[in-house]
Design a protein around this motif. Structure first.
Motif, PDB file in Angstrom:
ATOM      1  N   ASP A   1      -8.073  12.972   3.706  1.00 25.17           N
ATOM      2  CA  ASP A   1      -7.794  11.560   3.978  1.00 25.17           C
ATOM      3  C   ASP A   1      -7.271  10.812   2.758  1.00 25.17           C
ATOM      4  OD1 ASP A   1      -9.650  12.448   6.138  1.00 25.17           O
ATOM      5  OD2 ASP A   1      -9.550  10.335   6.726  1.00 25.17           O
ATOM      6  N   HIS A   2      -7.960  10.984   1.620  1.00 26.69           N
ATOM      7  CA  HIS A   2      -7.599  10.140   0.488  1.00 26.69           C
ATOM      8  C   HIS A   2      -6.210  10.462  -0.061  1.00 26.69           C
ATOM      9  CE1 HIS A   2      -8.662  13.138  -2.675  1.00 26.69           C
ATOM     10  NE2 HIS A   2      -9.466  13.581  -1.732  1.00 26.69           N
TER      11      HIS A   2
ATOM     12  N   GLU B   1      -3.845   8.592   2.361  1.00 30.27           N
ATOM     13  CA  GLU B   1      -3.916   7.159   2.123  1.00 30.27           C
ATOM     14  C   GLU B   1      -3.247   6.808   0.797  1.00 30.27           C
ATOM     15  OE1 GLU B   1      -7.830   5.742   3.034  1.00 30.27           O
ATOM     16  OE2 GLU B   1      -7.329   3.681   2.415  1.00 30.27           O
TER      17      GLU B   1
ATOM     18  N   TYR C   1       0.735   6.987   1.020  1.00 28.17           N
ATOM     19  CA  TYR C   1       1.445   5.960   1.798  1.00 28.17           C
ATOM     20  C   TYR C   1       1.010   4.537   1.476  1.00 28.17           C
ATOM     21  CZ  TYR C   1       3.335   9.817   4.483  1.00 28.17           C
ATOM     22  OH  TYR C   1       4.014  10.948   4.845  1.00 28.17           O
ATOM     23  N   LEU C   2      -0.252   4.352   1.072  1.00 28.18           N
ATOM     24  CA  LEU C   2      -0.758   2.988   0.899  1.00 28.18           C
ATOM     25  C   LEU C   2      -1.255   2.703  -0.512  1.00 28.18           C
ATOM     26  CD1 LEU C   2      -2.906   2.643   4.174  1.00 28.18           C
ATOM     27  CD2 LEU C   2      -0.441   2.274   3.879  1.00 28.18           C
TER      28      LEU C   2
ATOM     29  N   GLN D   1       4.769   2.948   0.902  1.00 29.03           N
ATOM     30  CA  GLN D   1       4.933   1.839   1.858  1.00 29.03           C
ATOM     31  C   GLN D   1       6.029   0.855   1.435  1.00 29.03           C
ATOM     32  OE1 GLN D   1       2.645   2.101  -0.474  1.00 29.03           O
ATOM     33  NE2 GLN D   1       1.211   0.387  -0.541  1.00 29.03           N
TER      34      GLN D   1
ATOM     35  N   THR E   1      -8.217   7.037   9.417  1.00 31.09           N
ATOM     36  CA  THR E   1      -7.235   6.951   8.349  1.00 31.09           C
ATOM     37  C   THR E   1      -5.824   6.981   8.933  1.00 31.09           C
ATOM     38  OG1 THR E   1      -8.759   7.954   6.785  1.00 31.09           O
ATOM     39  CG2 THR E   1      -6.434   8.053   6.222  1.00 31.09           C
TER      40      THR E   1
ATOM     41  N   LYS F   1      -5.114   3.604  10.219  1.00 37.02           N
ATOM     42  CA  LYS F   1      -4.952   2.635   9.139  1.00 37.02           C
ATOM     43  C   LYS F   1      -3.551   2.739   8.528  1.00 37.02           C
ATOM     44  CE  LYS F   1      -7.114   1.298   4.754  1.00 37.02           C
ATOM     45  NZ  LYS F   1      -8.072   1.733   3.707  1.00 37.02           N
ATOM     46  N   VAL F   2      -3.150   3.984   8.239  1.00 38.85           N
ATOM     47  CA  VAL F   2      -1.820   4.187   7.672  1.00 38.85           C
ATOM     48  C   VAL F   2      -0.751   3.735   8.666  1.00 38.85           C
ATOM     49  CG1 VAL F   2      -0.169   5.935   6.876  1.00 38.85           C
ATOM     50  CG2 VAL F   2      -2.581   6.054   6.148  1.00 38.85           C
TER      51      VAL F   2
ATOM     52  N   GLU G   1      -0.578  -0.135   8.847  1.00 38.25           N
ATOM     53  CA  GLU G   1       0.012  -0.813   7.682  1.00 38.25           C
ATOM     54  C   GLU G   1       1.518  -0.555   7.593  1.00 38.25           C
ATOM     55  OE1 GLU G   1      -2.004  -1.271   4.068  1.00 38.25           O
ATOM     56  OE2 GLU G   1      -4.010  -1.225   4.968  1.00 38.25           O
TER      57      GLU G   1
END
Lengths: 298, 298, 298, 298
Positions: free
Chosen positions: C68-69, C72, C75-76, C82, C101, C104-105, C108
């Motif tokens: 996940d991290h 994230e 992309y974020l 982003q 996740t 969330k991605v 955003e």
């Protein structure tokens, strides 16, 4: 004092017979192992030349044998004691076997006028040596009462769980529960350790909270929390994984017969079986603590 | 005596605040429920008009809230107390939440110079009313010591498990173990009953043997074995199945983070979830006894 | 043909990027490993000097990352893509991560007008090399359709499970079920073997009966029943125990969030964790067959 | 065509005997139920006045009985068929019983020169009526081959698992695995549904992925995913929860004897027992889907 015939001088039976002698009883023993017989003789027992001889003039015949078929063979086999036992003799079987076999033996002896109680023990080899065993009995109240004196020579607690067979049922219920306490306590400690807690501190907190149980009191599975327990001695001695697996098998046999739902006891049976298969069968049953070590992160 | 701000007057928080007043502390409370506030006022608490008001002149701010997001919102939210708390105030969060959230709140308050301890409780609504709760604390030793007086006004035991978050970890370890004791004891009793044993007799035997645990001592799950426990009152009151399921969920979240193997605790979570889903969520958690009733033979 | 940016050249990502080149797409890659970049260059990829460069002129940006991290972060994060992605670029994340996740991605990026789908794969390293992966996608129908051409260059099946995040949910549902099939099939085969049956014969019977499942069809866990599978190669290669444990952890995280009861999936997570902890984490997940070997009788 | 004696005209045995008649065999039946006998007569069977009469001139004697003690009683009891069967008769027992009992009956008949095979079936009442059962046989190869013609009149598959008893072992291995597939598939579908996925879409994806198994192919446990299955008919008909619990009990008996570790099969036994006890014993076994419904959030 009483005249006692004693059959089966293994790790448990040997010290039990010796304690009977110490208490002043007259004990005649039988076992297939010459070494065991020699050791018993040294402890003051008379040695029988065949199993039948232990019945002669006996107030009590006590047996401590590994499994159902041994008990059935000794009392009901083709050369079994059923034809040699006198009617005044009280038979006390201390083996851990199925309630069915206990009831079968009890019923056949009863037909011949011989009293029988099942009296499986808890307390392990340590308790057998120290004479601090607990006997969980099944049989008529008068028979259990008649047995109390000789049982107290080998232990400190005598319970009556009900009629013949009830001792075996209560024993496996207790041991199934014990396996659950041990596995659950091990998991809880490991979860705490994995999150940075000190095992001693966590043990102390749970001991004084609603997690309190026998394993936290006297048999902590985490090394070096408690002195003089198997976990602090590399899991040597104590109550072997393989013996716990045997008792859990008896519990599941009983559950299958009655249709009892035992999700927790089924799981501990499988945990202990796997643990044995992985090579830990001869370790103390608290070694299940190692089995629930957290997965090392990669 | 101390000046205490108290946030969260539910089934637990209400009686806890009342016990603080009884002990002579000056208590200002806040809750979203008008009824809860009215009841607290009757018990001698001052009522705050908004949550920030509880911080005024407070030696201690105590919170007792349902879940992580409430605690995070109260202390770190956009209108959170982090900007209103004075540096001499000690914050004591008694909610049962994840150790992560406790650590996050503790760390952010620490950056602002405010001391924080997590102090989840065990003992249930009964313990909250009687003032006999157990507090399992996480935080600096000096902070936990500073909290002892006010905590002792609401309970009888104060443990320190380690640094901030450790109280939450120890609480869920204990409650996970408790669920295992309860399910295992229920199974063992049901297995005995299914084989003709008397539940009282079996309970007594296991209580004096290696099956001994907190549930057999004070919280027997079988109806009519013990007086004054939920099982003898149709499983009303006590510690709800849904609350146990919540705590077991927290335990599994922790296990997932650390990679801990918890076969027993995973199983009890699933048992309690199913039991809740089948309509028993508002019963005491000892009602799991009914769940392991043997299958009626056909 | 399309212009594709590809991030993450591990055991899976490397061959996937190579297959895109083979299909005629123009592929620019990024990874932190120089060796991986060199290998990709050899396969015909252009190498980006930093991660942002893969977005230049890209019709598609595809990522294949461990957790996940990472996703994230890419992309974020503070230097995330982003702000560099053009609006016509479709982002396809093939990593196996939590649905949260992914959502969330996706959300955003959507706020910035960039389309995103989650597209976790099944089929393992073998499938990645052979170009026979299955993609289980979550996202708008039009976005999934737009991705089909490039996905088909790396696989043979493209499913749409629902909106963003649904691909991850379907993947963990499938893999949780797969773990259950594997453990259950292993147990059934071991039980038969323990009672004298031939594993091949029993496999064939169950395959043609109601026990039929993917593991019996193409991935038999018993050595020497089937050729060319990990069990016949000392459990080397394939889908690692540790990766299965990771996916089962994701499944339990999802179950905790939704309150889903997953007794079987909880148990397999614990089995796979123990198996890893016992030193088998780098073996194929069918090695769980060895874990349920019957206890040798003593 | 053959002369067949048929014992046991329950839900399975009735239609099986009728199919033998349809195929041209001469069938004499016995059952304790007058109604069952009348129905069989209508289907073209001759009715025996006592169980011994079915052996007269029989090439085959087939039995389809509920449990071990019925089979043992019919063939080995005090009025058992062991003394009435001719040596050229092949005995085929289609009951689902323990392998031990099958072996015991087979051995005692063998001593009298009578051939015996165990041939438990899968396919349920539907398969019995349609003549599409699967027979999983144990016995000498020549005996199984001799039985194929009559078995094919009642089914479409005849497997030989090994010697006498092996049919029973293979059957319980298969059914234990089936219970695991059903519970695991139910959980996976419920987890997906709880996270917003459509059950049909998820079923289709897993069917084409590594989660593929018999339940997804022909027996989806989620209502309205598939037509003509019990889940779409309020879980009526099919293979009852109580019968699955019985088979899982036989599997666990076998596991206890061999020391096999069956964590998954132990769990499904407990799930099916609880489900029965909660009042669902007469529903189809796919109703376990309802048991793993997510806990409603409070």
């Amino acid at each position: 004092m009483a005249t006692v015939g004693f059959i089966g001088l293994g790790n448990m039976g040997g010290p039990m017979a010796a304690n009977l002698v110490k208490a002043g009883h007259q004990v005649t023993v039988f076992d297939l192992s010459e070494a065991a017989l020699a050791q018993a003789q040294e402890a003051g027992c008379a040695v029988a030349s065949d199993v039948g001889e232990v019945t002669k003039g006996a107030d009590f015949v006590i047996s401590m044998l590994p499994a159902d078929h041994h008990v059935e063979g000794v009392y009901l086999g083709s050369d079994g004691l059923q034809t040699q036992l006198a009617k005044q003799t009280l038979v006390i079987d201390c083996s851990t076997i199925s309630a069915e076999t206990a009831r079968k033996v009890g019923a056949e002896l009863a037909e011949r006028g011989i009293s029988f109680i099942d009296a499986p023990v808890s307390g392990g080899v340590g308790g057998a040596k120290a004479g601090t065993l607990t006997f969980i009995c099944g049989g008529r109240e008068s028979a259990v009462d008649a047995a109390r004196d000789v049982l107290n020579a080998m232990g400190k607690n005598v319970f009556r769980a009900g009629d013949v067979g009830a001792g075996q049922v209560a024993k496996i219920c207790n041991n199934m529960l014990l396996s659950v306490l041990m596995a659950g306590t091990s998991e809880a400690l490991q979860l705490g350790i994995a999150h940075g807690l000190d095992a001693k501190v966590l043990s102390e907190i749970m001991l004084q909270s609603s997690g309190r149980n026998w394993t936290l009191e006297v048999y902590n599975p985490c090394p070096d929390v408690m002195e003089g327990v198997p976990s602090s001695n590399d899991y040597q001695g104590g109550f072997l994984v393989d013996l716990m697996a045997k008792d859990l098998g008896l519990a599941q046999q009983a559950a299958l017969r009655s249709g009892a739902a035992t999700p927790m006891g089924s799981l501990t049976l499988n945990l202990y079986r796997s643990w044995s298969q992985l090579g830990h069968g001869r370790e103390d049953f608290s070694s299940i603590f190692k089995y629930v070590t957290p997965q090392t992160k990669k």
